[in-house]
Design an enzyme around this catalytic site. Structure first.
Site, short mmCIF file in Angstrom:
data_model
loop_
_atom_site.label_atom_id
_atom_site.label_comp_id
_atom_site.label_asym_id
_atom_site.label_seq_id
_atom_site.Cartn_x
_atom_site.Cartn_y
_atom_site.Cartn_z
N SER A 175 0.83 -1.24 0.00
CA SER A 175 0.11 0.01 -0.06
C SER A 175 0.76 1.27 0.00
CB SER A 175 -0.83 -0.16 1.33
OG SER A 175 -1.45 1.20 1.49
N TYR A 210 -2.53 -1.37 10.40
CA TYR A 210 -2.43 -1.59 8.67
C TYR A 210 -1.04 -1.08 8.31
CZ TYR A 210 -3.87 -1.22 4.05
OH TYR A 210 -4.03 -1.61 2.76
P1 NAD Z 1 -11.36 -6.44 -0.66
O1 NAD Z 1 -11.87 -6.10 0.54
O2 NAD Z 1 -12.13 -6.34 -2.03
O3 NAD Z 1 -10.70 -7.97 -0.89
C1 NAD Z 1 -10.08 -8.49 -0.04
C2 NAD Z 1 -9.88 -10.01 -0.39
O4 NAD Z 1 -9.12 -10.60 0.62
C3 NAD Z 1 -11.45 -10.71 -0.49
O5 NAD Z 1 -11.28 -11.49 -1.51
C4 NAD Z 1 -11.62 -11.33 0.91
O6 NAD Z 1 -12.48 -12.31 0.87
C5 NAD Z 1 -10.05 -11.65 1.18
N1 NAD Z 1 -9.91 -11.93 2.68
C6 NAD Z 1 -9.97 -11.09 3.76
N2 NAD Z 1 -9.56 -11.99 4.69
C7 NAD Z 1 -9.38 -13.27 4.33
C8 NAD Z 1 -8.75 -14.20 5.01
N3 NAD Z 1 -8.71 -14.08 6.46
N4 NAD Z 1 -8.43 -15.33 4.25
C9 NAD Z 1 -8.51 -15.21 2.91
N5 NAD Z 1 -9.04 -14.29 2.17
C10 NAD Z 1 -9.36 -13.18 2.95
O7 NAD Z 1 -10.02 -5.42 -0.75
P2 NAD Z 1 -9.22 -5.00 -1.72
O8 NAD Z 1 -9.34 -3.33 -1.90
O9 NAD Z 1 -9.18 -5.29 -3.18
O10 NAD Z 1 -7.63 -5.04 -1.12
C11 NAD Z 1 -6.83 -6.04 -1.71
C12 NAD Z 1 -5.26 -5.71 -1.09
O11 NAD Z 1 -5.10 -4.33 -1.93
C13 NAD Z 1 -5.21 -5.84 0.28
O12 NAD Z 1 -4.05 -6.23 0.82
C14 NAD Z 1 -5.36 -4.12 0.56
O13 NAD Z 1 -4.64 -3.61 1.80
C15 NAD Z 1 -4.68 -3.57 -0.59
N6 NAD Z 1 -4.75 -2.27 -0.93
C16 NAD Z 1 -5.93 -1.85 -1.16
C17 NAD Z 1 -6.17 -0.62 -1.53
C18 NAD Z 1 -7.51 -0.07 -2.03
O14 NAD Z 1 -7.82 1.20 -2.10
N7 NAD Z 1 -8.65 -0.73 -2.16
C19 NAD Z 1 -5.26 0.34 -1.42
C20 NAD Z 1 -3.82 0.22 -1.10
C21 NAD Z 1 -3.74 -1.38 -0.84
#
Ligand code: NAD
Length: 274
Positions: free
Chosen positions: A156, A169
């Site tokens: 991130s 986080y």
């Molecule tokens: P999201 O909530 O859409 O997806 C998260 C995924 O992780 C889902 O498939 C969920 O089922 C799975 N998950 C959660 N807990 C779990 C567990 N215990 N075991 C197995 N699977 C699990 O989130 P996203 O926004 O797509 O985020 C994905 C990654 O990107 C994360 O690591 C997040 O920190 C990072 N990220 C997201 C953003 C953003 O703006 N969305 C920005 C920076 C980083």
């Protein structure tokens, strides 16, 4: 010694033809975007994450139909090392190899540090950081045996800079940059690369829901909430699309990125250029 990864068939070349990819947390958002991009590029994929069984089935069927790729599903919980080992074995037993591992599963938590419960801290660190250690630990021997591989950790912008109210986080995401560097150094001569992608704000179902809620509760116009609240830190004032993260991950997984390793690579519209 250079040990080449499998080469795509001449004439129908797709850059990940013949590769097998495992993407944790790929039932939604960024993980699903990466899995789709890999499948379009010719890879077979292992999908993981939570959700309603019928929705997960629909997602996997849709992905296979759309891309022509083969996909299998693992319900492994990323807080459980035993289930993680079973998930990696599923990839190896189904496809006979594992070329690309993406540690993407993550959860977010907001709150002042003195109000973050010990349980919440442990959960955020387990899913965002420790799960990557557990997957890498069991995937590396297979990558070494087959002569190479690619590991991509989804970090991130908060892996590079701090932000108030995000202690667990931000600590976990900073930690994954350290893990990325160590894995890169330990595998540097084995045709294995390990890199971290550091997204800023990405347009996912969660961001969409968050925006709708802010517009409703704050009474501010949608554009103002986007610019001044959600994208306050992001200079280009636009969300990245999951397809952008998928395209970059595909490049990192390809032969062309063989010399990129140990890097923390922002896709953040300039956030960390401040
Ligand atoms: P999201 O909530 O859409 O997806 C998260 C995924 O992780 C889902 O498939 C969920 O089922 C799975 N998950 C959660 N807990 C779990 C567990 N215990 N075991 C197995 N699977 C699990 O989130 P996203 O926004 O797509 O985020 C994905 C990654 O990107 C994360 O690591 C997040 O920190 C990072 N990220 C997201 C953003 C953003 O703006 N969305 C920005 C920076 C980083």
């Amino acid at each position: 010694m250079h040990i080449p990864l499998p080469q795509p068939a001449v004439g129908t070349a797709k850059i990940l033809d013949g590769r097998v990819a495992l993407v944790t947390g790929s039932t939604s958002g960024i993980g699903l975007g990466i899995a789709r991009a890999f499948a379009f590029a010719g890879a077979s994929v292992v999908i993981n994450g939570f959700g309603k069984p019928e929705e997960i089935n629909d997602t996997i069927e849709g992905l296979q139909k759309e891309t022509g790729a083969t996909a299998v599903y693992s319900a492994a919980d990323m807080t459980k090392p035993d289930e993680i080992a079973v998930m990696v074995n599923l990839a190896l037993e189904t496809f006979g190899r594992l070329d690309i591992l993406v540690n993407n599963a993550g959860i977010f938590h907001v709150g002042p540090i003195d109000q973050v419960s010990a349980e919440k801290w442990d959960a955020v660190v387990a899913i965002n950081l420790s799960s990557a250690f557990h997957t890498i630990r069991v995937a590396l021997p297979a990558m070494r045996r087959q002569g190479g591989g690619r590991i991509i950790n989804i970090a991130s912008a908060l892996a590079l800079v701090g932000s108030p109210l995000t202690s667990a986080y931000t600590a976990a995401k900073h930690g994954i940059i350290g893990l990325t560097k160590v894995v890169a150094l330990e595998t540097a001569e084995q045709n294995i690369t390990c890199n971290a992608i550091c997204p800023g704000n990405v347009w996912t179902p969660l961001a969409e829901a968050h925006l709708a809620e802010q517009v409703k509760t704050g009474g501010l116009p949608r554009e103002q909430v986007i610019r001044n609240v959600l994208l306050a830190e992001q200079p280009n004032k636009r969300f990245a699309m999951v397809e952008e993260i998928g395209a970059f991950a595909t490049f990192l997984a390809s032969d062309a990125a063989a010399s990129i390793t140990g890097a923390a690579l922002p896709i953040d519209g300039g956030w960390t250029a401040h």
